[in-house]
Design a protein around this motif. Structure first.
Motif, PDB file in Angstrom:
ATOM      1  N   ALA A 149     -55.609  -7.779  20.386  1.00 22.62           N
ATOM      2  CA  ALA A 149     -54.187  -8.095  20.397  1.00 22.62           C
ATOM      3  C   ALA A 149     -53.544  -7.784  19.046  1.00 22.62           C
ATOM      4  CB  ALA A 149     -53.985  -9.563  20.759  1.00 22.62           C
ATOM      5  N   MET A 150     -54.220  -8.145  17.937  1.00 23.32           N
ATOM      6  CA  MET A 150     -53.666  -7.885  16.613  1.00 23.32           C
ATOM      7  C   MET A 150     -53.574  -6.386  16.328  1.00 23.32           C
ATOM      8  SD  MET A 150     -52.933 -10.880  15.504  1.00 23.32           S
ATOM      9  CE  MET A 150     -52.612 -11.236  17.223  1.00 23.32           C
ATOM     10  N   THR A 151     -54.569  -5.643  16.767  1.00 24.01           N
ATOM     11  CA  THR A 151     -54.525  -4.185  16.615  1.00 24.01           C
ATOM     12  C   THR A 151     -53.340  -3.608  17.376  1.00 24.01           C
ATOM     13  OG1 THR A 151     -56.934  -4.090  16.385  1.00 24.01           O
ATOM     14  CG2 THR A 151     -55.815  -2.046  16.997  1.00 24.01           C
ATOM     15  N   ALA A 152     -53.121  -4.113  18.580  1.00 22.65           N
ATOM     16  CA  ALA A 152     -51.993  -3.640  19.380  1.00 22.65           C
ATOM     17  C   ALA A 152     -50.671  -3.953  18.697  1.00 22.65           C
ATOM     18  CB  ALA A 152     -52.044  -4.272  20.766  1.00 22.65           C
ATOM     19  N   ILE A 153     -50.538  -5.166  18.162  1.00 15.41           N
ATOM     20  CA  ILE A 153     -49.286  -5.550  17.518  1.00 15.41           C
ATOM     21  C   ILE A 153     -48.954  -4.614  16.365  1.00 15.41           C
ATOM     22  CG2 ILE A 153     -48.172  -7.327  16.101  1.00 15.41           C
ATOM     23  CD1 ILE A 153     -49.649  -9.414  17.821  1.00 15.41           C
ATOM     24  N   GLN A 154     -49.908  -4.385  15.489  1.00 12.37           N
ATOM     25  CA  GLN A 154     -49.650  -3.526  14.332  1.00 12.37           C
ATOM     26  C   GLN A 154     -49.206  -2.128  14.754  1.00 12.37           C
ATOM     27  OE1 GLN A 154     -49.320  -5.904  11.909  1.00 12.37           O
ATOM     28  NE2 GLN A 154     -50.138  -4.333  10.559  1.00 12.37           N
ATOM     29  N   ASN A 155     -49.833  -1.622  15.779  1.00 12.79           N
ATOM     30  CA  ASN A 155     -49.530  -0.250  16.190  1.00 12.79           C
ATOM     31  C   ASN A 155     -48.276  -0.156  17.053  1.00 12.79           C
ATOM     32  OD1 ASN A 155     -51.814   1.739  15.296  1.00 12.79           O
ATOM     33  ND2 ASN A 155     -52.834  -0.190  15.824  1.00 12.79           N
TER      34      ASN A 155
END
Length: 429
Positions: free
Chosen positions: A254-260
């Protein structure tokens, strides 16, 4: 405020009393059972043909519908708050109302007016300077509030229904009391119900929007397209200290998705937006997250730009899940499109508004900076050869929309009714 806070409107309640009653009993999207039932009862007394709940919508097209337990609880609360039982039965498990009536010799046009009914999940302020608190009509429902003026919109629809018979209108009036505007969930099923397909002239409306009482915007248009979606990442839990290598971390995905998501390149063909509004991962600090959810929205100036933002978002979510070896699914729960208001309707509204007491300023056309799901109803009317617009009704309000202190200037309700009544007479002439 009516003496009995849960009394059913008896046909003599003023529009201000109705608005205040609705404000005190807000209902969020797809839970507007009391509102729909009371409006239907009022319009039934006025001789309108009623299409309730599942008859008002293409129910299979609904987005973001609460679960069965939430719907049942909302129906039960409506019953406790004096919604007529017979009307609740007719509604089934869906809110919404289309009311129609033909006037005169029926040689005139079919005119449609859309008002929305839903509230927001906001806790209303209890500050004594807030008029609903001071005057005794503050929300009685925890975490629900009319913070956008839809209580006023509903009262406007009733006012039009009460007074249209006194005009020289010789056509058919259709009033669309739409549920679930917030989040862009209710207009798609209403636009696909068939009720709007024969409409010749159509207007949606909104109070406030930063405009002072007395100002009328005859044609807001070009809102941003919008898509709202829920992403669920499902991983594998493990002990974060003893065996972290055995887990698949949904929260990391989820955090990876948010940043990208925030790194999506902007599009040269128009404005674009992306926002992650909520992150949820109910795990302890020593547990590898096995579940995480994101609530996301994208917007685009055009359908193509919005589609671009959605395609990029899906790509990022998929690859974020793959990177962290978790599963994912995406559920769309809201959507809007864009439109341009028709010159013929803008002229009709502006000409009508210029003759209305209390109107001090008329603007013919302005850009709608946010998103609005009436866009689907407007688009449907235009696809079938009708003319449509989105009308702004100025209303002084002490704070911005969607805030705990929001309120409207109730004199704007009367102005709105008069503007729309005269607009109807104008397109019928």
């Amino acid at each position: 405020m009516m003496e009995n806070e849960d009394s059913v409107w008896d046909g003599t309640a003023s529009l201000v009393e109705i608005r205040r009653d609705l404000h005190a009993h807000p209902e969020v999207g797809w839970k507007e059972f009391r509102t729909t039932a009371l409006v239907a009862t009022e319009l039934g007394r006025l001789g309108f043909t009623l299409h309730l709940g599942e008859e008002a919508l293409a129910v299979e097209q609904r987005l973001g519908v609460p679960d069965e337990d939430e719907i049942a609880a909302a129906r039960a609360r409506a019953s406790d708050e004096s919604a007529p039982e017979e009307v609740l039965k007719q509604m089934g498990n869906s809110t919404g109302l289309v009311a129609e009536r033909t006037y005169g010799d029926a040689t005139g046009p079919v005119v449609g007016i859309r008002v929305d009914m839903d509230a927001l999940e906001i806790v209303e302020t209890r500050d004594d300077t807030h008029a609903p608190m001071r005057d005794g009509f503050v929300s009685r429902h925890s975490k629900e509030m009319h913070a956008c003026g839809h209580d006023g919109h509903t009262a406007i629809g009733i006012g039009i229904a009460r007074e249209i018979g006194e005009s020289a209108f010789d056509g058919t009036l259709k009033l669309f009391f739409q549920p679930a505007e917030e989040g862009g969930r209710g207009a798609i099923p209403m636009s696909k119900s068939g009720h709007v397909d024969d409409v010749d002239y159509f207007a949606a409306l909104h109070l406030g929007l930063g405009n002072e009482t007395g100002t009328i915007i005859a044609g807001y248009d070009r809102p941003l397209c919008n898509c709202k979606f829920l992403v669920r990442f499902t991983g594998q839990s493990a002990h974060a200290g003893n065996a972290p290598q055995k887990g698949s971390n949904a929260l990391q995905a989820a955090m990876t998705a948010i940043q990208n998501l925030y790194a999506i390149p902007r599009h040269s063909d128009g404005a674009s937006r992306v926002n992650v509004g909520k992150v949820s991962s109910p795990n302890g600090q020593n547990v590898i997250s096995d579940h995480a959810e994101l609530i996301i929205e994208v917007r685009g100036e055009t359908t193509a730009v919005n589609d671009y933002m959605m395609e990029k978002s899906r790509h990022i979510v998929a690859h974020s899940a793959a990177m962290h070896e978790v599963e994912y699914d995406i559920e769309t729960y809201g959507k809007t499109t864009t439109f341009e208001a028709d010159d013929e309707m803008i002229t009709a509204v502006s000409d009508a508004a210029a003759t209305v007491k209390g109107v001090t300023n008329v603007s013919k056309r302005e850009r709608f900076g946010a998103s609005e799901d009436a866009s689907f109803l407007i688009q449907r009317v235009q696809e079938n050869g009708g003319k449509a617009t989105y009308v702004g009704i100025g209303s002084d309000h002490p704070n911005g929309h969607h805030t705990p202190n929001f309120d409207i200037d109730e004199t704007s309700v009367r102005i709105a009714v008069d503007v729309l009544l005269k607009t109807i007479a104008t397109v019928d002439s």
